[in-house]
Design a protein around this motif. Structure first.
Motif, mmCIF file in Angstrom:
data_model
loop_
_atom_site.group_PDB
_atom_site.id
_atom_site.type_symbol
_atom_site.label_atom_id
_atom_site.label_comp_id
_atom_site.label_asym_id
_atom_site.label_seq_id
_atom_site.Cartn_x
_atom_site.Cartn_y
_atom_site.Cartn_z
ATOM 1 N N PRO A 59 -140.299 24.641 -38.120
ATOM 2 C CA PRO A 59 -141.094 25.317 -39.146
ATOM 3 C C PRO A 59 -141.712 26.607 -38.597
ATOM 4 N N TRP A 60 -142.022 27.519 -39.498
ATOM 5 C CA TRP A 60 -142.417 28.860 -39.052
ATOM 6 C C TRP A 60 -143.759 28.897 -38.328
ATOM 7 N N ASP A 61 -144.560 27.804 -38.440
ATOM 8 C CA ASP A 61 -145.882 27.816 -37.814
ATOM 9 C C ASP A 61 -145.987 26.900 -36.599
ATOM 10 N N ILE A 62 -144.852 26.429 -36.034
ATOM 11 C CA ILE A 62 -144.927 25.593 -34.835
ATOM 12 C C ILE A 62 -145.208 26.459 -33.608
ATOM 13 N N GLY A 63 -145.590 25.787 -32.494
ATOM 14 C CA GLY A 63 -146.010 26.523 -31.308
ATOM 15 C C GLY A 63 -144.900 26.854 -30.336
ATOM 16 N N GLU A 64 -143.985 25.911 -30.081
ATOM 17 C CA GLU A 64 -142.920 26.064 -29.081
ATOM 18 C C GLU A 64 -143.463 26.494 -27.714
ATOM 19 N N GLY A 65 -144.638 25.951 -27.353
ATOM 20 C CA GLY A 65 -145.239 26.260 -26.061
ATOM 21 C C GLY A 65 -146.347 27.291 -26.129
ATOM 22 N N PHE A 66 -146.431 28.031 -27.210
ATOM 23 C CA PHE A 66 -147.519 28.996 -27.375
ATOM 24 C C PHE A 66 -148.759 28.258 -27.883
ATOM 25 N N GLN A 67 -149.859 28.382 -27.150
ATOM 26 C CA GLN A 67 -151.097 27.704 -27.517
ATOM 27 C C GLN A 67 -151.754 28.360 -28.733
ATOM 28 N N GLU A 68 -151.515 29.655 -28.912
ATOM 29 C CA GLU A 68 -152.110 30.397 -30.026
ATOM 30 C C GLU A 68 -151.017 31.200 -30.725
ATOM 31 N N ARG A 69 -151.118 31.289 -32.045
ATOM 32 C CA ARG A 69 -150.188 32.129 -32.786
ATOM 33 C C ARG A 69 -150.924 32.874 -33.895
ATOM 34 N N LEU A 70 -150.616 34.149 -34.036
ATOM 35 C CA LEU A 70 -150.998 34.959 -35.187
ATOM 36 C C LEU A 70 -149.687 35.410 -35.806
#
Length: 432
Positions: A59-70
Motif C-alpha cells: 500500500p502507498w502508505d507503508i514504511g518499508e524500513g522508513f520510520q517516517e514518511r511525508l
C-alpha cells in the motif's frame, strides 16, 4: 517506476524481487525471507530513516524500513489522501486529472499546471525536505530518501514558468527504427488509457519539441529544489558529513524513437543521471564504467559502515566511490517486463519478449540506429552474450525461489525430518 524502487531498496533485480510491473510490489514477508531493505538495516543501526515525496509502494502508505514518511504520490494519483493532498485541501485546493485541461490532447500532454506555483507538488517535496533538515538534530545520523514526482508526465510546469525554454531551441528527436517501431502500437494503446488519456498516433516534431521544452522546465524546477536542499544542509552544518546521491528511476523518450515513456532499453529510457557527492570524495571525477541503480543498496549500506550480504545480491559499491569495497562491473545484466539487457563496455545487447533482438555499439552509435545483430562478424560476441544472459537468468530464477528450500537432513533424512509430523520451515530465511 515500482520495479525500479523495489530493486533500489533491496539490491536485487526484478526476477528476484518478483516486481516486474507497476501493479506489483514486494511480497509482504520479504523480511522473513532475508530480503531486508537498506532503510530497515540503517534504522537497526541507529539511523533516523525517512522518506519524503513519491515512493510508489503498495500500500502507498507503508514504511518499508522508513520510520517516517511525508507522502506525495504520483501526480496522476488524484484520489489518494496522502500528505500532499491534505496540504492542498488546507488551502481549498485539490489534485485534478490533467486530461480535464483544455488543449491536453492537442499538445500531447504538455500543458500549464492549474495549481498556484507555490503549491506545486515538487515545490512541496522541496519544502518538506528543507524543513526535515532544519529540524533534525545534527548530532544524530539520518538517512533520507526524497522522491520528486516530476518531471514525469503530464508535462505540466506552472504557468509562470512557461517560456523558460523555447520549443524551437529544443534538440530534434532521435529517429525511429525497425526495432523501436515494434513497440510503438503497444505504447500508443497504453497511453490512451484513463491514467494518461493521450493518443500519440499522430506525433509531430512540433509536438515533441513542445513536450521537451516543458519537460526541461520541470527538470529545472527540481534542480532548484536540490539546490535548496544543499543550502539547508549547509545552514545546519550537516553538509560536511552527508553523502548525497542524485538519480532517477527511469528516463523518458519525450519523442525519441517516435515514443513517450520508458519501458524498453533504448538509451533515453535506461541511461539515466547518477551524481554522487561524498565529503571525502576528493576531486570530482566521471566514471565511464556501467553501474546499476541496484548498486545504491551496497553503496548506501557501505557508507554507513554496514557490509551488504553478498548472497543473491545484484549490488556492488559504486565504482569510484571512496571505499575499499568499490569496484567496476565486468558487465551489467538488467531484466524487465519487456525482456533482458546486457551491457559490457561499449556494447548493448537486448532480447525482448516480442522477438526484437538487438546489438548496438553505443559509443559509435549513441542513437542506436544500426542494429548489428545480423552481422556475421558479430556472431561470436552474440554467442558470448547469450551465454551470460542465460547464466544470469538461471541464477536469478533459482534465487527467486530459494525461500522454498527444504532442509531435509541429507538424502538419508537424518534428524526430525524422518519423524511423523515434521514441519518444514517456510519461508527459509536468508535465501532470497
Amino acid at each position: 517506476c515500482s520495479p525500479t524502487r523495489a530493486s533500489l531498496l533491496t539490491g536485487r533485480n526484478c526476477i528476484k524481487t518478483g516486481v516486474f510491473h507497476n501493479d506489483q510490489w514486494l511480497r509482504p514477508d520479504h523480511d522473513e525471507c532475508g530480503m531486508r531493505t537498506w532503510p530497515a538495516q540503517l534504522a537497526d543501526a541507529g539511523y533516523r530513516t525517512a522518506a519524503i515525496g513519491k515512493m510508489h509502494f503498495y500500500p502507498w502508505d507503508i514504511g518499508e524500513g522508513f520510520q517516517e514518511r511525508l507522502i506525495a504520490e504520483d501526480k496522476r494519483h488524484i484520489n489518494i489522501d496522502d500528505d500532499y493532498q491534505l496540504y492542498l485541501k488546507s488551502f481549498g485546493l485539490s489534485r485534478y486529472a490533467a486530461s480535464e485541461t483544455a488543449g491536453y490532447q492537442e499538445t500531447r500532454g504538455a500543458i500549464a499546471n492549474r495549481l498556484p506555483p507555490e503549491h506545486q507538488i515538487d515545490i512541496w517535496v522541496g519544502d518538506r525536505t528543507c524543513e526535515f533538515i532544519a529540524g533534525h538534530d545534527a548530532a544524530k545520523p539520518f538517512a533520507l530518501m526524497v522522491g520528486f514526482p516530476g518531471p514525469h508526465c503530464p508535462y505540466d510546469p506552472p504557468e509562470t514558468e512557461i517560456g523558460m525554454y523555447s520549443p524551437e531551441e529544443m534538440p530534434g528527436s532521435i529517429p525511429e527504427t525497425a526495432e523501436s517501431r515494434a513497440f510503438r502500437e503497444e505504447m500508443i494503446e497504453i497511453y490512451k488509457r484513463e491514467w494518461n488519456g493521450v493518443d500519440y498516433t499522430e506525433f509531430t516534431e512540433a509536438h515533441k519539441k513542445r513536450i521537451r521544452a516543458y519537460y526541461a522546465t520541470l527538470i529545472t524546477l527540481i534542480d532548484r529544489q536540490v539546490g535548496r536542499i544543499i543550502d539547508a544542509l549547509k545552514k545546519t552544518n550537516q553538509l560536511q558529513n552527508t553523502v548525497i546521491i542524485f538519480s532517477s528511476d527511469h528516463g523518458d523518450y519525450v519523442g525519441d524513437f517516435n515514443m513517450v515513456g520508458k519501458s524498453q532499453f533504448f538509451e533515453p529510457a535506461s541511461h539515466i543521471p547518477l551524481i554522487v557527492r561524498h565529503p571525502d570524495g576528493g576531486k570530482g571525477q566521471t566514471v565511464e564504467t556501467p553501474v546499476s541503480l541496484t548498486d545504491l543498496y551496497a553503496t548506501i549500506l557501505g557508507a554507513a559502515g554496514i557490509q551488504a550480504d553478498p548472497e543473491n545480491l545484484d549490488s556492488v559499491v559504486l565504482n569510484g566511490f571512496p571505499s575499499n569495497q568499490a569496484r567496476p562491473r565486468d558487465y551489467l545484466f538488467a531484466p524487465s517486463s519487456e525482456g533482458y539487457m546486457l551491457i559490457q563496455g561499449e556494447w548493448k545487447y537486448c532480447r525482448y519478449h516480442n522477438g526484437v533482438h538487438s546489438l548496438y555499439n553505443v559509443q559509435a552509435d549513441p542513437q542506436e540506429q544500426t542494429n548489428l545483430v545480423g552481422r556475421p562478424d558479430h556472431q561470436p560476441r552474440i554467442k558470448e552474450f547469450d551465454a551470460l544472459l542465460f547464466a544470469e537468468i538461471y541464477a536469478s530464477t533459482q534465487a527467486a525461489n530459494s525461500e522454498k528450500l527444504v532442509l531435509r537432513g541429507g538424502l538419508v533424512g537424518k534428524g526430525d525430518f524422518g519423524k511423523r509430523g515434521w514441519k518444514r520451515t517456510y519461508p527459509e530465511k536468508n535465501r532470497i
